[in-house]
Structures are given as C-alpha cells and as structure tokens.
Design a protein around this motif. Structure first.
Motif, short mmCIF file in Angstrom:
data_model
loop_
_atom_site.label_atom_id
_atom_site.label_comp_id
_atom_site.label_asym_id
_atom_site.label_seq_id
_atom_site.Cartn_x
_atom_site.Cartn_y
_atom_site.Cartn_z
N UNK A 73 -13.15 9.48 4.67
CA UNK A 73 -12.78 8.93 5.77
C UNK A 73 -13.76 8.09 6.42
N UNK A 74 -15.09 8.40 6.43
CA UNK A 74 -16.17 7.45 6.79
C UNK A 74 -16.20 6.28 6.05
N UNK A 98 -13.07 -0.77 5.74
CA UNK A 98 -12.02 -1.63 6.39
C UNK A 98 -12.23 -2.31 7.66
N UNK A 99 -13.20 -1.79 8.38
CA UNK A 99 -13.84 -2.45 9.62
C UNK A 99 -14.81 -3.67 9.07
N UNK A 159 -13.60 5.00 4.37
CA UNK A 159 -12.45 4.12 4.53
C UNK A 159 -12.73 3.34 5.92
N UNK A 160 -12.92 4.09 7.24
CA UNK A 160 -13.39 3.37 8.30
C UNK A 160 -14.44 2.43 8.06
N UNK A 182 -4.54 10.32 -1.51
CA UNK A 182 -5.53 9.71 -0.70
C UNK A 182 -6.77 9.06 -1.67
N UNK A 200 4.85 -4.09 5.12
CA UNK A 200 3.77 -3.42 5.27
C UNK A 200 3.63 -2.11 5.70
N UNK A 201 2.84 -1.63 6.89
CA UNK A 201 2.88 -0.21 7.04
C UNK A 201 4.10 0.57 7.01
N UNK A 261 -13.98 15.09 2.96
CA UNK A 261 -13.08 14.45 3.70
C UNK A 261 -13.87 13.29 4.42
N UNK A 262 -14.95 14.00 5.07
CA UNK A 262 -15.85 13.20 5.92
C UNK A 262 -16.31 12.04 5.37
N UNK A 308 -5.93 5.90 -3.44
CA UNK A 308 -5.95 4.70 -2.43
C UNK A 308 -7.29 4.13 -2.15
N UNK A 328 -9.77 0.70 -2.78
CA UNK A 328 -10.15 -0.12 -1.53
C UNK A 328 -11.73 -0.15 -1.31
N UNK A 381 0.83 -1.17 -0.15
CA UNK A 381 -0.12 -0.10 0.01
C UNK A 381 0.86 1.21 -0.06
#
Lengths: 306, 298
Positions: A279-280, A286-287, A282-283, A233, A106-107, A275-276, A236, A240, A54
């Motif tokens: 970001x939302x 991923x979760x 993405x969270x 950003x 990785x990270x 951005x909200x 990516x 995803x 990544x």
C-alpha cells in the motif's frame, strides 16, 4: 547503450536457462517465482500499461489456467498439453468480459473488473466441479520441477519478447493512441474496442499458461490461492512500481516485489506487514513518480547529464 | 411475502448508509474511494474496541464513532485526498490506485492492532428477536435500520437545509460554477471526505453488530456499495436509496424464492455491479427518464 542493454537481457536469459546446472533447489525456486512474477507483470502491462486499461481482475485468468490444467489432468491428460487449452479458454473469456466492459472508461472499467473477478472467485468456491472452497489436487506423479522450471523461464522470455514486439509494432502504437486519448484515436480510425480486446486476450492467454504451470508446480489449487484478490493486486503493483507502459518496468517491478516478498516472509516480525509495504509503495509511487522506478531512473539520468 | 419485504427494507437501510459515504465523495471530488472498504472495517473495529474496553453499547458507540471518523476522513483528505482531487468530469485512475494503497495500509494496521482473528460483538440482544406484522426480525437488524434511517435523515437535512449542504450540492453539480460563486471547494472537499468517512464508519460499526469480521472484511460491501451508487446514478440522493432497495430486494428475493445457495448471493450482486455499469452507466433514474421521454414522444 542500446547494445549494452540488449546484451544484459540476453545474459540474464541465458543465466536463468542454464541455472539448474549449477544452482541449488532453493535459489531455483526463487528464480521460478521471479519468472512467474515477470510473466504476470509483463502480460498485464500489455493492456494496463500500453493501452492504459487498468484491470484489477487478473487473478481470474490465473485461476482459469490453473483449473483447466488440474481438471483435465485429473482426466488423464498430460498436464503440459492442457496449457494451450487453458490459454484459449482464458482468451475467449477475456473477450466475453471485454466486449461489454471496454465500453467503460478509466476507473469504471477497473471497478467492473473487480466485480467480475470476485464473482468468479465466489462462484468457484461454491460450485461442485471445482471442488468448492476445499480445492483440487493434481494427480500423483505429475510433478517435474525441472520441466516446470524451463517452461516458466521460457514463457517469461517469450512474454517479454512479445511485449517488446508489441510496443514497437503498429498494434502497440494503436494501444498507445488509445491510452493517450481514446476519442482522438477513434477519430483517426483506430477501432479501439478491437485493439483493447486483442491486448486483453493476448495477456489473458499468457497469464493463464503461467497459472497452469503454477498448478503443476504446487500440485494443489483452491479459489483462495488462484482466484485471490491479493494476486490481482500484486499483478497490478509490479508494473506500477517498476514503470507502467515500459518493457523494463514490469521486470524491475517483479524483481522488487518478489524479493520483498521473500525477504518479508523470512523475517517473522515483518511477515504481516506486506500489505503495508504494498500500500505504501502504491501511494508513494502514484503521488510522486507515476512512471515508477523507470521514471525515477530517467529523472536521475537527466540530472546526471545536466 | 411480508417477511421478504421487511427484510429487504431492513437491509436497504444499511446498504444506503454504506453507499452514501461513497456517493458524497464521488459527487464532490470525482474520486472513487476504494479506501471506503478499509474505513468500514475500521468502523467495525472501533465499535468493537469501544464495546470490549469500555462496555459501550455499539449503537450508543455510534455517537463516538461518527465524529471520530469525520475527523479521520478530514485527515485522510489532508494527507492524500487533496493531492488527487480530480479536475475533469471523470475520476482518474491515479486517484483510484492511491486510495487502493490507503485501503491496504488501513488493512495492515488492523492486522497489527487486532490480529487476523475473527472478531464479533455479542451484546445481550444479539440473539433476541421481535415480532413485527407476524414476522420475526432480529433486534440488531431493527436497530441498524433505525440508526441508518436516523443518519440518512440527518444527511438529508444537512444537504437540503444548510449553507454547507447547498455548497456540497453546488460543487457536485458544477465545480467551476460553484468556485465562481465563491464556494471554497477545498474546504467542501475536506468536509465531504469527512462525511463520507463518517458514514463508512457508521456502516462498519453497524455491520459489526450483525456479523463477525476480520481485517479483510469490507471488500464485498465495497462492491455492493458501488453496485448501489451505479444503480442510483452516482450522485443523486434518492437514486442511492433506490439502488439500495433494488440490491436488497434482489438478494432477499433470491434467498426466499430460488434455490440459489446463500454462498452464491455475493456473486449475484457482483455480477449485478458489472451489468449495471455496462447496461445503465447513468443509473436507474436515467433509465426511467428515458422511458418517460419515449412515452412523451408517443
């Protein structure tokens, strides 16, 4: 099912290539943006999805492509001739960065890519030959929307075809092995560094060509536009959200993100909320569904069958 | 010479505060907290809000900011941190991306509440300076240094002298062994997140007294914080202090002795991050250990 899907892709490609015959400039611009997004997402996916490396520094390649095109066009080159050169420079740069960076796992690799991209952005806004933070303008009469449109759509098709080919080839299987377990891949004789470098260079070259086309279309570039962290950003984010490591995922992701962007920008109250949303998404992805919309689709498909 | 040394020291104090928050969370949970930048930014705005609404001095405001952000960090752990706790020895890319998402949400929150305009905190002493050993130092920088040292001493005492601190260090060193000896790793993780976020809030509030800020503020400091903890070997307390000193010395040295323009300074520290990650992934302490071993063999 397979044949139907293929026909659908073919129809989409034919539609995009013949659209200038019957569509207005507005929707054509949207299609151009979509093609740009598809190229970025699918190219990133070669390294980020297939090989699981990544990178949050892909704006660097857009910037390299864009600056190569503008700087050479200012020296009276034909802008379209500069595109392969931009691709070559980006590929070489990707190897120079990749050689040390791919020792990281990785990270740590991800953090290193942010560092490199930010260092380049800061440098580009300071040194003189890039025009500093005020940026550069393309020479007059280099603007040709139709040529740019066909080039962008064509490149998007080529990128997706390359991605499909890579996924199926021995190269793609090596990348998959690296993603799943790099030690095991090395143990069975996969030279992981070489494959990662190749995937990095290939995707950097594709992204740089798109960056050159971006410069020709907008006629003006600056570090804040082409080296922007937000660009990295969204590059990516698209694969995803869509489904990392698949062919259709990045395309869906590009469709979702570019539609969202157009819609959000047209509603004044929501203009500052992207951005909200990013970001939302993405969270949540991923979760709850790391395989993105493609994974969600598969899950629903299984439920329907069962 | 003395002025470079003093300025290095002042900057290092702030840098260490900034980096410790990141190091604690990394140590306990093996998570690279990208949201750190967002929390620092919120810390700056919290100090700004306390100052402009209630006229609270930003340094007095730290007393409010620190517990506030501790609670914020614990809540962040409950909401997302707990779901992404790394099990293995290396952090997962998923946790990185989730926290990246949190950062974006925080950024957007600040845009909505405070708009994208540049803000700054101007106190009576913002422009004042004092003379130390013949060198003029800005009063805010000196106060920032003192507050940094204070919070670092607090952290050190907490880690070294209390049960909680021992538990944090135990989980950092070996999570499984700590679990086996009865440490509640979940609670320690929550506290680590709280501490990390409190330190980010403190660092952000102090940065706000030194420079103007926007919701986008924090990214370059996040990268510097990474640079520091990588140089420091990711989890040792003295290592972080060392990393902060090295970065501050490099920046101040470049500004004083070379003609590198100040606008390029950030590029230098970002490049250092890259070099540090690649060249000594175990940090400077490991480098010294390697030299020592080599010397011992001879």
């Amino acid at each position: 099912m397979k044949i139907a899907a293929r026909l659908l892709w073919l129809a989409a490609a034919i539609f995009a290539l013949t659209a200038p015959l019957f569509l207005e400039r507005g929707p054509l611009n949207d299609l151009w943006n979509l093609a740009f997004a598809v190229i970025l997402a699918s190219a990133w996916n070669l390294l980020g999805g297939f090989a699981g490396q990544v990178s949050l520094g892909y704006s660097a390649f857009i910037g390299i492509g864009a600056y190569t095109t503008v700087l050479l066009s200012l020296k009276d080159w034909n802008p379209f001739v500069t595109l392969p050169l931009g691709a070559l420079i980006a590929a070489i740069f990707s190897v120079i960065i990749g050689l040390p960076a791919f020792r990281l796992r990785g990270p740590y690799f991800t953090i290193a890519t942010i560092g490199v991209a930010e260092a380049i952005r800061v440098t580009a806004s300071t040194v003189e030959f890039t025009g500093g933070s005020s940026g550069l303008r393309m020479p007059a009469d280099t603007f040709d929307f139709n040529a740019n449109y066909f080039a962008m759509i064509g490149l998007a098709v080529v990128t997706v075809v390359i991605a499909a080919w890579v996924k199926r080839s021995a190269f793609g299987r090596a990348l998959a092995a690296i993603r799943q377990d790099i030690e095991a891949a090395e143990a069975v004789g996969v030279n992981s560094t070489r494959f990662k470098l190749a995937a990095h260079a290939l995707s950097a070259a594709l992204v740089a060509i798109a960056g050159g086309l971006y410069a020709i279309n907008f006629q003006y570039i600056s570090p804040a536009s082409v080296f922007d962290f937000r660009l990295s950003l969204s590059i990516v984010l698209m694969p995803i959200i869509g489904g990392v490591g698949t062919i259709a995922g990045p395309i869906f992701g590009a469709l979702i993100v570019s539609t969202l962007q157009i819609k959000l920008l047209s509603i004044p109250a929501l203009r500052d909320s992207f951005l909200f949303v990013y970001g939302g998404l993405l969270i949540v992805v991923m979760l709850f569904e790391p395989q993105g919309f493609v994974g969600l689709g598969r899950r629903i498909g299984r439920l329907v069958h069962a | 010479m003395i002025s470079v040394l003093l300025n290095t020291l002042l900057a290092a104090g702030l840098y260490a505060t900034m980096a410790y928050g990141l190091a604690i969370i990394y140590g306990v949970m093996r998570i690279i907290n990208l949201a750190h930048a967002g929390v620092m930014m919120l810390g700056a705005y919290a100090a700004y809000a306390l100052f402009s609404r209630f006229g609270l001095d930003p340094f007095v405001g730290l007393v409010v900011v620190a517990p506030l952000f501790f609670v914020f960090g614990v809540l962040m752990y409950a909401a997302v941190g707990r779901r992404i706790a790394g099990a293995g020895a290396t952090p997962s890319i998923e946790s990185l991306l989730v926290l990246f998402g949190v950062w974006l949400v925080l950024q957007n929150f600040a845009y909505v509440v405070w708009t994208g305009d540049t803000q700054s905190i101007l106190t009576g002493y913002t422009m004042k300076s004092i003379k130390v050993a013949g060198v003029r130092l800005g009063v805010p920088s000196v106060l920032v240094f003192l507050a940094s040292v204070g919070s670092l001493i607090f952290l050190n005492v907490l880690l070294k002298r209390t049960y909680l601190g021992k538990a944090i260090r135990a989980v950092t060193q070996n999570r499984d062994a700590a679990l086996l000896s009865g440490v509640n790793a979940g609670r320690i993780s929550a506290i680590a997140f709280g501490l990390g976020s409190a330190f980010a809030g403190i660092a952000g509030a102090m940065l706000a007294t030194l420079m103007a800020f926007t919701p986008d503020f924090g990214r370059s400091f996040l990268l510097k914080a990474f640079c520091i903890i990588v140089l420091g070997g990711m989890e040792s307390v003295t290592g972080v202090a060392l990393g902060a000193l090295v970065l501050a010395a490099l920046e101040n040295g470049l500004a004083a002795y070379t003609s590198v323009p100040t606008s390029l300074q950030d590029a230098v520290s970002f490049a250092l991050l890259f070099i540090a990650l690649v060249a000594f992934p175990q940090g400077l302490p490991s480098l010294f250990a390697r030299f020592e071993r080599r010397a011992a063999i001879r």
